[in-house]
Design a protein around this motif. Structure first.
Motif, PDB file in Angstrom:
ATOM      1  N   ASN A   1      -8.707  -9.112 -46.987  1.00  0.00           N
ATOM      2  CA  ASN A   1      -8.237  -7.758 -46.704  1.00  0.00           C
ATOM      3  C   ASN A   1      -9.324  -7.028 -45.908  1.00  0.00           C
ATOM      4  O   ASN A   1      -9.746  -5.938 -46.252  1.00  0.00           O
ATOM      5  CB  ASN A   1      -7.954  -7.003 -48.008  1.00  0.00           C
TER       6      ASN A   1
ATOM      7  N   ALA B   1      -9.241  -6.588 -42.329  1.00  0.00           N
ATOM      8  CA  ALA B   1      -8.789  -6.157 -41.003  1.00  0.00           C
ATOM      9  C   ALA B   1      -9.300  -7.055 -39.881  1.00  0.00           C
ATOM     10  O   ALA B   1      -9.423  -6.614 -38.731  1.00  0.00           O
ATOM     11  CB  ALA B   1      -9.187  -4.703 -40.741  1.00  0.00           C
TER      12      ALA B   1
ATOM     13  N   LEU C   1      -1.250  -1.307 -40.636  1.00  0.00           N
ATOM     14  CA  LEU C   1      -2.530  -1.554 -41.294  1.00  0.00           C
ATOM     15  C   LEU C   1      -2.746  -0.612 -42.465  1.00  0.00           C
ATOM     16  O   LEU C   1      -3.204  -1.027 -43.534  1.00  0.00           O
ATOM     17  CB  LEU C   1      -3.679  -1.385 -40.288  1.00  0.00           C
TER      18      LEU C   1
ATOM     19  N   GLY D   1       1.037  -0.478 -46.091  1.00  0.00           N
ATOM     20  CA  GLY D   1       0.026  -1.179 -45.315  1.00  0.00           C
ATOM     21  C   GLY D   1      -0.647  -2.305 -46.060  1.00  0.00           C
ATOM     22  O   GLY D   1      -0.272  -2.663 -47.188  1.00  0.00           O
ATOM     23  N   ALA D   2      -1.672  -2.853 -45.440  1.00  0.00           N
ATOM     24  CA  ALA D   2      -2.347  -4.051 -45.969  1.00  0.00           C
ATOM     25  C   ALA D   2      -2.905  -3.828 -47.363  1.00  0.00           C
ATOM     26  O   ALA D   2      -2.760  -4.681 -48.251  1.00  0.00           O
ATOM     27  CB  ALA D   2      -3.455  -4.475 -45.010  1.00  0.00           C
TER      28      ALA D   2
ATOM     29  N   LEU E   1     -10.842   0.421 -44.536  1.00  0.00           N
ATOM     30  CA  LEU E   1     -10.141  -0.057 -43.346  1.00  0.00           C
ATOM     31  C   LEU E   1      -9.816   1.084 -42.398  1.00  0.00           C
ATOM     32  O   LEU E   1      -9.809   0.905 -41.168  1.00  0.00           O
ATOM     33  CB  LEU E   1      -8.867  -0.806 -43.745  1.00  0.00           C
TER      34      LEU E   1
ATOM     35  N   SER F   1     -11.183   0.943 -38.644  1.00  0.00           N
ATOM     36  CA  SER F   1     -10.242   0.959 -37.522  1.00  0.00           C
ATOM     37  C   SER F   1     -10.564   2.079 -36.541  1.00  0.00           C
ATOM     38  O   SER F   1     -10.529   1.881 -35.321  1.00  0.00           O
ATOM     39  CB  SER F   1      -8.808   1.083 -38.032  1.00  0.00           C
TER      40      SER F   1
ATOM     41  N   THR G   1      -3.208   1.242 -35.672  1.00  0.00           N
ATOM     42  CA  THR G   1      -3.073   1.013 -37.110  1.00  0.00           C
ATOM     43  C   THR G   1      -1.624   1.091 -37.554  1.00  0.00           C
ATOM     44  O   THR G   1      -1.245   0.452 -38.531  1.00  0.00           O
ATOM     45  CB  THR G   1      -3.905   2.034 -37.919  1.00  0.00           C
TER      46      THR G   1
ATOM     47  N   GLY H   1      -0.868  -4.793 -40.163  1.00  0.00           N
ATOM     48  CA  GLY H   1      -1.331  -5.018 -41.518  1.00  0.00           C
ATOM     49  C   GLY H   1      -1.111  -6.423 -42.038  1.00  0.00           C
ATOM     50  O   GLY H   1      -1.461  -6.726 -43.186  1.00  0.00           O
TER      51      GLY H   1
ATOM     52  N   GLY I   1      -4.660  -7.330 -42.550  1.00  0.00           N
ATOM     53  CA  GLY I   1      -5.135  -6.628 -41.368  1.00  0.00           C
ATOM     54  C   GLY I   1      -5.630  -7.513 -40.251  1.00  0.00           C
ATOM     55  O   GLY I   1      -6.143  -7.017 -39.242  1.00  0.00           O
TER      56      GLY I   1
ATOM     57  N   PHE J   1      -4.340  -6.451 -36.958  1.00  0.00           N
ATOM     58  CA  PHE J   1      -5.086  -5.389 -36.289  1.00  0.00           C
ATOM     59  C   PHE J   1      -6.308  -5.953 -35.568  1.00  0.00           C
ATOM     60  O   PHE J   1      -6.585  -5.594 -34.415  1.00  0.00           O
ATOM     61  CB  PHE J   1      -5.528  -4.339 -37.313  1.00  0.00           C
TER      62      PHE J   1
END
Length: 396
Positions: free
Chosen positions: A142, A144, A202, A207-208, A230, A234, A264, A270, A274, A277
């Protein structure tokens, strides 16, 4: 009747090919006169390369990469020569970051890293491919894609914060992302495709971190911290890239949003904790892995000549309706006027939801705890038995 069996793999119990074979065998026990074809599919997770190789051929290049915990694990890249020239390299990210690579007692989404995916991508680039397709699904990470970026040359080396998992990304600075713009420019010579299993963003409630970190070993508090980390990472990464961060063709639906929000919020950003991304930062475009594989195996042509299509997966839940194999099969069957039936280990979607997605009927292999235990003990046998019962309803 003409029947097409088009499932993906059933979690860690059956591959797509094994599931399709079990469904075919069960169906033919009830309807031996039917013409049943198997068409295994993939959502970009485990089995992605096997499914594509069965349909397209190609050469497997072996490579040893780092697991989410940094331990050596075997991987491969599938390289296919295209009819019109050029080569496509396919990467299965689950070989480096798959949930099955981390024992349940060692799962911690704050520290697992996607560094091994960077090693797979590097091997794909070194194969001379002009197109690299990275399948994303089933991740134990997790971060990204930060670990992947570090392996590809971004940051300050082996001790940099990008390699330590998602939990440390809240402290990342622009200096930690040195080389990101240069790497993106270098990869501009290659068509980079992110093949995702789900179309989630993301950040945010779907999201993730919020939706998936728990299955990767994160507590509720850790998931919230990962969301913040994250988010910081990002925004820092997009600021590092400046105006070149966002591909022009991604702006059509959100011209007023900031560049960071555009990336994102991109469907698929995600995916795999992620990783979507991270690859988009490098200029990749996002595609549905299920759709990409369906095209490669000629699913549309098989559906057009069928009376019913049977698809399936281990768990039919809300994620299944967001770009997964079941959703893609249902969509294409609906367009051809052919009913799509789902066989799943467990069905956790209501009738209204699956009917709205174009599914004609959904059946679970296991409804009770005892049935779940039986299914885990004999996944092929119980799936075949369920297919046999379904055939008695649908074959005529």
């Amino acid at each position: 009747m003409r029947v097409v069996m088009a499932p993906t793999g059933f979690g860690g119990t059956l591959t797509a090919l094994e599931a399709a074979s079990a469904m075919r065998d069960g169906w033919l026990r009830a309807a031996p006169a039917d013409h049943v074809r198997t068409c295994p599919l993939s959502d970009g997770g485990p089995g992605f390369l096997d499914t594509l190789r069965a349909a397209r051929g190609g050469e497997l290049l072996s490579v040893t990469v780092a697991s989410p915990l940094g331990e050596p694990t075997p991987g491969a890249v599938l390289v296919v020569d295209e009819p019109g020239g050029g080569r496509t390299a396919y990467v299965e990210s689950a070989q480096a970051v798959g949930l099955g690579l981390v024992p349940p007692e060692r799962r911690d989404a704050t520290v697992t890293t996607s560094s091994g995916v960077g090693e797979l991508v590097r091997a794909a680039l070194e194969s001379g491919a002009s197109r690299v397709v990275v399948g994303l699904a089933g991740s134990a990470t997790n971060d990204a894609g930060a670990g992947m970026l570090a392996t590809l040359g971004v940051g300050t080396g082996a001790a940099g914060p990008l390699r330590g998992g998602g939990g440390g990304l809240g402290a990342v600075t622009v200096a930690d992302l040195r080389g990101l713009a240069a790497l993106r420019d270098e990869l501009a010579r290659v068509e980079l495709v992110v093949a995702t299993d789900v179309d989630v963003p993301l950040l945010g409630l779907h999201g993730a971190s919020a939706a998936f970190a728990a299955e990767r070993g994160a507590s509720r508090e850790q998931a919230q911290e990962l969301e913040r980390a994250l988010g910081h990472f990002s925004h820092t990464a997009v600021a590092t890239l400046g105006r070149g961060a966002v591909r022009p063709d991604l702006l059509a639906s959100a011209r007023t949003a900031s560049p960071a929000a555009r990336l994102t919020g991109l469907p698929g950003a995600g995916a795999a904790g992620g990783l979507g991304f991270g690859l988009v930062l490098l200029g990749a475009r996002v595609a549905s892995a299920s759709g990409l594989v369906a095209d490669a195996v000629g699913l549309d042509d098989q559906v057009r000549h069928a009376d019913v299509v049977v698809t399936g997966e281990g768990r039919f839940d809300w994620q299944s309706l967001h770009g997964a194999v079941v959703a893609v099969v249902a969509e294409r069957a609906l367009a051809a006027g052919v009913p799509a039936v789902v066989l799943a280990g467990q069905v956790e979607v209501g009738r209204r939801e699956w009917a709205a997605a174009g599914v004609a009927a959904a059946y679970a292999v296991a409804d009770t705890p005892a049935q779940v235990r039986a299914a885990l003990a004999d996944p092929a046998g119980t799936l075949a038995a369920r297919a046999e019962r379904v055939a008695r309803t649908w074959s005529h």
